[in-house]
Write an enzyme that holds these catalytic residues in place. Structure first.
Site, PDB file in Angstrom:
ATOM      1  N   ASN B  69       0.823  -1.220   0.000  1.00 35.37           N
ATOM      2  CA  ASN B  69       0.000   0.000   0.000  1.00 35.37           C
ATOM      3  C   ASN B  69       0.854   1.267   0.000  1.00 35.37           C
ATOM      4  OD1 ASN B  69      -2.323  -1.349   2.485  1.00 35.37           O
ATOM      5  ND2 ASN B  69      -2.346  -1.556   0.269  1.00 35.37           N
ATOM      6  N   LYS B  85      -6.529  -0.127   8.730  1.00 34.30           N
ATOM      7  CA  LYS B  85      -6.353   1.136   8.012  1.00 34.30           C
ATOM      8  C   LYS B  85      -7.248   2.241   8.541  1.00 34.30           C
ATOM      9  CE  LYS B  85      -5.273   0.440   3.462  1.00 34.30           C
ATOM     10  NZ  LYS B  85      -5.449  -0.104   2.100  1.00 34.30           N
ATOM     11  N   ASN B 130     -13.270  -2.403  -5.696  1.00 34.53           N
ATOM     12  CA  ASN B 130     -13.863  -3.506  -6.452  1.00 34.53           C
ATOM     13  C   ASN B 130     -15.244  -3.110  -6.946  1.00 34.53           C
ATOM     14  OD1 ASN B 130     -16.033  -4.789  -4.517  1.00 34.53           O
ATOM     15  ND2 ASN B 130     -14.261  -4.196  -3.270  1.00 34.53           N
ATOM     16  N   CYS B 192      -6.077  -3.136  -8.736  1.00 24.93           N
ATOM     17  CA  CYS B 192      -4.723  -2.559  -8.705  1.00 24.93           C
ATOM     18  C   CYS B 192      -3.674  -3.651  -8.495  1.00 24.93           C
ATOM     19  CB  CYS B 192      -4.601  -1.536  -7.584  1.00 24.93           C
ATOM     20  SG  CYS B 192      -5.597  -0.059  -7.847  1.00 24.93           S
ATOM     21  N   CYS B 341     -13.163 -20.492  -7.644  1.00 21.46           N
ATOM     22  CA  CYS B 341     -13.198 -19.045  -7.427  1.00 21.46           C
ATOM     23  C   CYS B 341     -14.304 -18.789  -6.429  1.00 21.46           C
ATOM     24  CB  CYS B 341     -13.414 -18.300  -8.748  1.00 21.46           C
ATOM     25  SG  CYS B 341     -14.915 -18.778  -9.598  1.00 21.46           S
TER      26      CYS B 341
END
Lengths: 80, 383
Positions: B69, B85, B130, B192, B341
Site C-alpha cells: 500500500n 487502516k 472492487n 490494482c 473461485c
C-alpha cells in the site's frame, strides 16, 4: 467512412493500443462498430454490453455514425 | 456552526478565497462525510477533507495496512503495516486536525449494513477497490438521496465524477448505473493488485474527489455532476464525457426495479455461461471435502483476487486469474488440479487457460467457495 476508436483501461489491451482506425459503410451504427470490433478482436465480446461514447456523448447502439467521429470505449475500472 | 478563534486562523487561507468566506467554512464544519475505503483514493480524501475542516468524518475499511500500500497511500507509514487502516487513519488525522470528529468502521460495507451506515452522512466518497462495492455504494446513495463522489484508478488512468447530486429543479443528477448499466465479467475489471497502479495518480484522483466534495458542500463553482473526467497520466490527456440520466436505470429511472440493496457479488460475477457448462469436468464441494480427507490430496487452485483470499479461503494456493500465465511454475503437472473461485465462473476461465498450457487433470469446483460455505463450513466468511 473513417472513424477512430479510442480505448481506455482494459480496452487498450484488447485493441492493443490507444486507438485504432476503422472503415465503415455509410450509415453504419454503433452496433456495427461493436460487431466489427468483435470480429477483429474476439476478446471484445466480453465488453460488448458496454455503452460507447461518440465524440463526448454516450449514445445508444442504434446511433448512426458520421465521417471522422471518435468512438470512445470506456470500461469500468475498479481500483481505489 | 460558529467557528472558534483558532479555526479562523487555521482555515484563513481558504476563508479569504473568493466566494468561500466564513460561510463556506461553517458549511464544512457542519458537514458529515463518509469515506468508503482508506486506500489509494480514500487516504488523500481523508487528508484533504480533514485538513479543510469537515466537521464529522466516517471511514470504513476492514483491511490492514500492507507493505504494497505504501507506494501510494502516503497517509500510512512503514511501522503501521499490519494495523487496521481505518483506525490508523483516525489516529493520524486527529493529529492533523483535532477540530474534526472521526467515526471508524472496521468492517466491510455490505448490503446488510450499507443503508444504516450511509444514512448518518451528508455525502459519500467512493474509494473502494472492487466493482461489487461500487454498485452497492451507488445504489445505497441513490436510495438514500446522498451525493456520491466517484473516483477510480487503473494503471496510469483515472476516472472522476459526481453522482446523484441534487439539481436546481429538485431532480438528481446521473449515477454510476447511468454510466455502466451492466458490469463486464470480473476478468475485464482488473484490480490494482492485478493491473498495477501509478502511485501519484491515486493522489491526483483522490484530491480531485476531495476538491469536488468541498465544492458540493460549500456550494462553490460547477461540479462534475453529469460529466465523467477521464485522466491519463501517462500522456497527460484529459477528456470529458457527458453522462445523462437513463430512464431505464433500474435504481433511479422511470420505473425502478431495484428498491432495496441486492447481492452485488452475484450481480457482478454475472450468470454462468450455460452453453459451455458441459465442457468443464467438475467436482462438488462434498466431493472435494472427501478427497481432501481420504487422499491423495488434490492441488486446490484458488483463482480469486488476493483481497478475496484474505477474507476467506479453503486453504488452496492463491493465484489470481490474471496471474496464472505468469505463475505456471507454481502449478504442478503431476497432480489433479481442482480450480475454484467465488461462485464458479472465473475458475472456468482459469481452466481454459490451463488447458491451453497443456494441463490435463482439471476439475472445476461447482459453486466455488460460496457452495463450500453453504454446504461444508458455515463459519467461513462470505463477502
Amino acid at each position: 467512412m473513417n472513424i477512430e476508436i479510442i480505448a481506455f483501461g482494459i480496452a487498450k489491451d484488447i485493441i492493443q493500443g490507444k486507438s485504432v482506425a476503422m472503415n465503415l459503410a455509410l450509415g453504419a451504427t454503433v452496433s456495427d462498430v461493436k460487431k466489427d470490433l468483435i470480429r477483429d478482436y474476439p476478446d471484445f465480446q466480453s465488453l460488448a454490453s458496454l455503452k460507447l461514447a461518440v465524440n463526448a456523448e454516450y449514445v445508444s447502439d442504434d446511433y448512426i455514425l458520421n465521417e471522422n467521429d471518435e468512438v470512445v470505449l470506456i470500461p469500468p475500472v475498479s481500483g481505489g | 456552526m460558529e467557528l472558534n478563534r483558532e479555526e479562523l486562523i487555521r482555515y484563513n487561507r481558504q476563508i479569504i478565497l473568493p466566494n468561500f468566506g466564513t460561510e463556506g467554512q461553517e458549511k464544512l464544519k457542519s458537514a458529515r462525510v463518509l469515506i468508503i475505503g482508506a486506500g489509494g483514493l480514500g487516504a488523500p480524501n481523508l487528508q484533504y477533507l480533514t485538513a479543510a475542516g469537515i466537521g464529522t468524518i466516517g471511514v470504513i475499511d476492514f483491511d490492514d495496512v500492507s507493505l504494497t500500500n505504501l507506494q501510494r497511500q502516503v497517509l500510512f507509514a512503514t511501522n503501521e503495516v499490519g494495523q487496521n487502516k481505518a483506525q490508523t487513519a483516525k489516529t493520524k488525522l486527529e493529529l492533523l486536525n483535532p477540530e474534526s470528529a472521526f467515526t471508524v468502521y472496521e468492517e466491510q460495507i455490505t448490503s446488510e449494513n450499507a443503508l444504516k451506515i450511509i444514512d448518518d452522512y451528508d455525502l459519500v466518497i467512493d474509494g473502494s477497490d472492487n466493482l461489487p462495492t461500487r454498485y452497492l455504494v451507488n445504489d445505497a446513495c441513490v436510495l438514500l438521496g446522498k451525493p456520491l463522489l466517484y473516483g477510480a484508478i487503473f494503471r496510469y488512468e483515472g476516472q472522476v465524477s459526481v453522482f446523484n447530486l441534487l439539481q436546481e429543479d429538485g431532480s438528481r443528477g446521473p449515477n454510476y448505473r447511468d454510466l455502466f448499466p451492466t458490469p463486464p465479467p470480473p476478468e475485464m475489471v482488473p484490480s490494482c493488485s492485478e493491473g498495477g497502479v501509478f502511485g501519484a495518480l491515486a493522489g491526483i484522483v483522490g484530491a480531485m474527489q476531495a476538491s469536488e466534495a468541498i465544492k458540493v458542500i460549500a456550494g462553490l463553482g460547477d461540479t462534475l455532476s453529469g460529466r465523467l473526467l477521464l485522466f491519463d497520466s501517462l500522456d497527460f490527456t484529459t477528456r470529458f464525457l457527458n453522462i445523462r440520466c437513463n430512464p431505464d436505470n433500474p435504481v433511479s429511472g422511470d420505473a425502478p426495479t431495484i428498491t432495496k440493496l441486492i447481492d452485488y457479488e452475484a450481480f457482478c460475477e454475472g450468470p454462468a455461461i450455460p452453453s459451455t457448462e458441459a465442457a468443464y469436468a467438475s467436482i462438488s464441494v462434498t466431493g472435494l471435502k472427501r478427497r481432501m480427507e481420504e487422499g491423495p490430496s488434490p492441488f486446490v487452485l484458488d483463482v480469486r483476487e488476493d483481497y478475496e483470499y484474505a477474507i476467506s479461503n479453503i486453504g488452496g494456493t492463491n493465484i489470481p486469474l490474471g496471474q496464472i500465465e505468469s505463475r505456471l511454475q507454481e502449478i504442478p503437472h503431476d497432480r489433479e488440479l481442482i480450480v475454484h473461485c467465488k461462485s464458479g465462473v472465473r475458475s472456468k476461465k482459469a481452466i481454459d487457460i490451463l488447458k491451453k498450457q497443456g494441463y490435463l487433470n482439471l476439475l472445476n469446483l461447482e459453486g466455488g467457495i460460496l457452495a463450500w460455505q453453504q454446504e461444508i463450513d458455515s463459519e467461513l466468511k462470505v463477502y
